[in-house]
Design an enzyme around this catalytic site. Structure first.
Site, mmCIF file in Angstrom:
data_model
loop_
_atom_site.group_PDB
_atom_site.id
_atom_site.type_symbol
_atom_site.label_atom_id
_atom_site.label_comp_id
_atom_site.label_asym_id
_atom_site.label_seq_id
_atom_site.Cartn_x
_atom_site.Cartn_y
_atom_site.Cartn_z
ATOM 1 N N ASP A 25 -60.985 34.542 -20.414
ATOM 2 C CA ASP A 25 -60.402 34.672 -19.158
ATOM 3 C C ASP A 25 -58.750 33.570 -19.320
ATOM 4 O O ASP A 25 -58.080 33.213 -19.059
ATOM 5 C CB ASP A 25 -60.619 34.079 -17.669
ATOM 6 C CG ASP A 25 -61.783 31.976 -18.216
ATOM 7 O OD1 ASP A 25 -61.484 31.719 -19.249
ATOM 8 O OD2 ASP A 25 -61.932 31.979 -17.538
ATOM 9 N N ASP A 64 -65.552 37.874 -19.527
ATOM 10 C CA ASP A 64 -65.638 36.633 -19.196
ATOM 11 C C ASP A 64 -65.361 36.682 -17.724
ATOM 12 O O ASP A 64 -64.174 37.243 -17.270
ATOM 13 C CB ASP A 64 -64.515 35.843 -19.974
ATOM 14 C CG ASP A 64 -64.599 34.285 -19.886
ATOM 15 O OD1 ASP A 64 -65.561 33.473 -19.770
ATOM 16 O OD2 ASP A 64 -63.909 33.786 -20.634
ATOM 17 N N LYS A 94 -70.096 36.600 -20.238
ATOM 18 C CA LYS A 94 -70.002 35.280 -19.946
ATOM 19 C C LYS A 94 -69.098 34.429 -19.225
ATOM 20 O O LYS A 94 -69.359 34.905 -18.328
ATOM 21 C CB LYS A 94 -68.819 34.687 -20.801
ATOM 22 C CG LYS A 94 -69.280 33.439 -21.170
ATOM 23 C CD LYS A 94 -68.336 32.641 -22.412
ATOM 24 C CE LYS A 94 -67.194 32.607 -22.398
ATOM 25 N NZ LYS A 94 -66.241 31.238 -21.363
ATOM 26 N N GLU A 96 -69.786 30.635 -17.234
ATOM 27 C CA GLU A 96 -69.427 28.385 -17.626
ATOM 28 C C GLU A 96 -70.032 28.428 -16.384
ATOM 29 O O GLU A 96 -70.436 28.381 -15.216
ATOM 30 C CB GLU A 96 -67.512 28.822 -17.093
ATOM 31 C CG GLU A 96 -66.451 29.226 -17.670
ATOM 32 C CD GLU A 96 -65.261 27.984 -17.634
ATOM 33 O OE1 GLU A 96 -65.082 27.685 -17.151
ATOM 34 O OE2 GLU A 96 -64.374 29.063 -18.685
ATOM 35 N N GLU A 163 -68.209 24.417 -25.800
ATOM 36 C CA GLU A 163 -66.690 23.749 -25.889
ATOM 37 C C GLU A 163 -66.426 23.081 -26.120
ATOM 38 O O GLU A 163 -66.470 21.703 -25.176
ATOM 39 C CB GLU A 163 -65.832 24.827 -24.970
ATOM 40 C CG GLU A 163 -64.183 24.235 -25.393
ATOM 41 C CD GLU A 163 -63.276 25.317 -24.564
ATOM 42 O OE1 GLU A 163 -64.026 26.475 -23.841
ATOM 43 O OE2 GLU A 163 -62.278 25.065 -24.882
#
Ligand code: KIV
Length: 266
Positions: A25, A64, A94, A96, A163
């Site tokens: 994204d 994402d 994916k 978050e 990250e």
């Protein structure tokens, strides 16, 4: 792993030997011109994922899930992620975060779709994290990241992105997990690495984040080529003979000999 958002990018990543393509994204920022990843929509991400899966043959393509597509409920998340697989040809998705994300991961994995986790700096919640900053820099916060990673693994994630976390923390997480970690700003001990396509190719003007290594300066190269094109068109140097199409002599003669009458003159 590298991000890609269209067919040519995915094709080049495939040809270069990349194992995983992430249709991140981050497209909201590097492709669509937003200041953050938050505005990315399902429809936009589906278009980009469809294009990337057309270009990629060998790499696994991970889509994402954009902000708002999995926060509401497990059912809503499952409906959206099914669209990535059925309509856009993604191999995996994916998501978050930890915490509430865990039940989404269990639901999606339960439906037979591989899920990649993402912890540390999670750009969709950057405001809550105090901005685009490294995470896990106190012992307590670092321990929390280890717990989140273990919980995501237990929920069924096949891999986890780390990250912007200190390298020793990423190393400890990588050692604690059976599934592979993919680092971005998380040091060399991760099992794999990911960079954003535009960052590693220098496809933008301005400063890159600390963790980026630029392998090219394509923004300057593209600008140079576009300036040369503009100058050629304005100066009459383009197009040349070789860029035009011929027609048979007799057809050309007949065409030039015919009297041309405008429809409104008749
Ligand atoms: O959106 C993205 O590109 C990402 C990577 C930076 C991991 O989430």
């Amino acid at each position: 792993m590298v991000t890609a958002y269209d067919a040519p990018g995915a094709r080049l990543a495939d040809a270069a030997g990349v194992d995983l393509i992430l249709v991140g994204d981050s497209a909201a920022m590097v492709v669509l011109g937003h200041d953050s990843t938050v505005p990315a929509t399902m429809d936009e991400m589906l278009v980009l994922t469809r294009a990337a899966t057309r270009g990629a043959r060998r790499p696994l393509v991970v889509a994402d899930m954009p902000f708002g597509s999995f926060q509401v409920s497990d059912e809503h998340a499952l409906e959206n992620q099914l669209r990535f697989v059925k309509e856009a040809g993604a191999d995996a998705v994916k998501l978050e975060g930890g915490g509430p994300t865990l039940s989404r991961v269990r639901t999606i994995v339960g439906a037979g779709i591989p899920v990649m986790g993402h912890i540390g700096l999670t750009p969709q919640s950057a405001t809550m994290l105090g901005g685009f900053k490294a995470q896990g820099r106190t012992a307590e916060k670092a321990r929390r990241l280890v717990d989140d990673a273990l919980a995501l693994e237990a929920a069924g994630c096949f891999s986890i992105v780390l990250e912007a976390v200190p390298a020793p923390v990423a190393e400890r997480i990588t050692a604690a997990l059976a599934v592979p970690t993919i680092g971005i700003g998380a040091g060399a001990a991760c099992d794999g690495q990911v960079l954003v396509y535009h960052d590693l190719l220098g496809l933008y003007e301005g400063r890159a984040p600390r963790f980026v290594k630029r392998y090219a300066d394509l923004a300057s190269e593209i600008r140079r080529a576009l300036e040369a094109y503009v100058a050629d068109v304005r100066g009459g140097a383009f197009p040349e003979e070789q860029h035009t199409y011929a027609m048979p002599e007799e057809e050309l003669g007949a065409f030039l000999d015919a009297e041309y009458v405008r429809a409104d003159d008749e």
